[in-house]
Design an enzyme around this catalytic site. Structure first.
Site, mmCIF file in Angstrom:
data_model
loop_
_atom_site.group_PDB
_atom_site.id
_atom_site.type_symbol
_atom_site.label_atom_id
_atom_site.label_comp_id
_atom_site.label_asym_id
_atom_site.label_seq_id
_atom_site.Cartn_x
_atom_site.Cartn_y
_atom_site.Cartn_z
ATOM 1 N N GLY A 164 2.148 7.885 -3.019
ATOM 2 C CA GLY A 164 2.900 6.901 -3.802
ATOM 3 C C GLY A 164 4.374 7.205 -3.935
ATOM 4 O O GLY A 164 5.017 6.783 -4.894
ATOM 5 N N GLY A 182 6.784 6.622 -1.505
ATOM 6 C CA GLY A 182 7.662 5.845 -0.637
ATOM 7 C C GLY A 182 7.632 6.282 0.813
ATOM 8 O O GLY A 182 8.406 5.798 1.629
ATOM 9 N N SER A 210 2.056 6.939 2.432
ATOM 10 C CA SER A 210 0.836 7.748 2.483
ATOM 11 C C SER A 210 -0.418 6.884 2.641
ATOM 12 O O SER A 210 -1.289 7.185 3.466
ATOM 13 C CB SER A 210 0.720 8.610 1.223
ATOM 14 O OG SER A 210 0.756 7.797 0.072
ATOM 15 N N ASP A 242 4.416 -1.184 6.511
ATOM 16 C CA ASP A 242 3.976 0.216 6.473
ATOM 17 C C ASP A 242 2.885 0.482 7.513
ATOM 18 O O ASP A 242 2.904 1.495 8.216
ATOM 19 C CB ASP A 242 3.403 0.569 5.093
ATOM 20 C CG ASP A 242 4.462 0.596 4.000
ATOM 21 O OD1 ASP A 242 5.500 -0.060 4.172
ATOM 22 O OD2 ASP A 242 4.247 1.270 2.987
#
Ligand code: MEV
Length: 325
Positions: free
Chosen positions: A111, A113, A116, A161
């Site tokens: 968490g 940035g 993950s 992401d």
């Protein structure tokens, strides 16, 4: 038994605005999550180790409730991604009943940035599908991982992401249009980590509220999109000075949207004052990491002396995305 890994990422530009269809440029970095999957007759058993956790084991039987000795929110977050990822693998392989033993080892703080959850999801899908004898191309893994994030994050996720982690390198994401950016060899990324984490769902919701309420906040989101388009040219030209300048502006615009934090601002300013070309928060914000651009180690030293910074390190661009180990 199959082990797969996938890299974390930093946002060179465009987080948050990407949720509203603006372009973003995330870059994969050499901090990887490694997931090992072994088939078993039924249920899901997950063991996790990473930098920010002491490690926990979760056993899912046939019932809904995991039997675990760890804080609930942490388990919910981690388990949501893993159980949806193995559901994607079962779907890809066309099997319903199979169980899995899953081990996660991640060098990517949770968490913070650095992507993950995307890296764990991508690596878990790759390992579980391979374990079931199915080979997916990275684009399909990215798509399935996006569906996992979308599900777990209540529809508040972009493809950025997961696509970046699956493909590696520098990528460009604009809505459903995801591409790799060729010709980016490396970028001198420096990371500062405050030891904390942000709540992505709450931060995304906060930007949404601001954008709904104020026209100027909507204009700020649009301005981030314009900045990203400028930044893409600077990236292709390898113009570090211009990239840095645009990173600084991007941080200011994210701050205006309320997603920075005192610790992130302190690290950004420490890196800038030590001569970095530019620095900004990366990811959802609220706490976690900043990314700075500089070939020298001076900003790293400055970060080491910054009370808000718990860890600083250089992170090379990860040219390889998801892979079997
Ligand atoms: C989180 O890593 C990045 C956000 O833009 C959310 C998303 O793109 O899904 C804040």
């Amino acid at each position: 038994m199959v082990t797969a890994s996938a890299p974390g990422k930093v946002y060179l530009f465009g987080e948050h605005a990407v949720v509203y269809g603006e372009p973003a440029v995330p870059c994969a970095v050499e901090r990887r999550a490694e997931v090992t999957v072994e088939e078993r007759t039924e249920g899901l058993r997950v063991h996790a180790e990473d930098l920010t956790l002491d490690g926990f084991t979760v056993e899912f039987g046939n019932g809904d409730h995991p039997d675990v000795d760890a804080p609930e929110t942490m388990v919910e977050a981690g388990m949501g991604y893993v159980s949806e990822a193995v559901a994607q693998a079962r779907d890809a392989a066309g099997v319903e009943e199979v169980g899995f033993e899953v081990s996660i080892e991640s060098a990517i703080p949770l968490g913070a940035g650095l992507g993950s959850s995307a890296a764990v999801t991508v690596a878990a899908i790759e390992a579980a599908t391979r374990e079931l004898g199915v080979e997916l191309d990275p684009e399909e893994i990215a798509d399935r991982a996006y569906r996992v994030e979308h599900e777990v994050q209540d529809g508040q996720a972009s493809r950025a992401d997961t696509f970046c982690s699956a493909m590696g390198g520098a990528v460009r994401v604009e809505g459903d249009d995801c591409r790799t950016i060729d010709g980016v060899d490396d970028l001198p990324f420096l990371i500062g980590y405050d030891g904390g984490a942000g709540d992505t769902g709450a931060l995304v919701a906060g930007v949404r509220d601001l954008r709904d309420e104020y026209g100027f906040a909507a204009d700020t989101v649009t301005a981030i999109g314009d900045l990203v388009r400028e930044g893409e040219d600077a990236l292709v030209d390898g113009d570090l000075e211009r990239l840095g300048q645009l990173m600084d502006v991007n941080h200011g615009l994210l701050s205006a949207l309320g997603v920075s934090a005192r610790s992130l601002d302190a690290m950004v300013w420490a890196a800038r004052e030590a001569g970095a070309h530019g620095a900004k928060l990366t990811g959802a914000g609220g706490g976690g990491c900043i990314v700075a651009l500089d070939p020298t180690d001076a900003p790293l030293t400055a970060l080491d002396y910054t009370p808000d910074c718990e860890e600083s390190f250089r992170a090379a661009l990860a040219s390889e995305g998801v892979r079997v180990e």
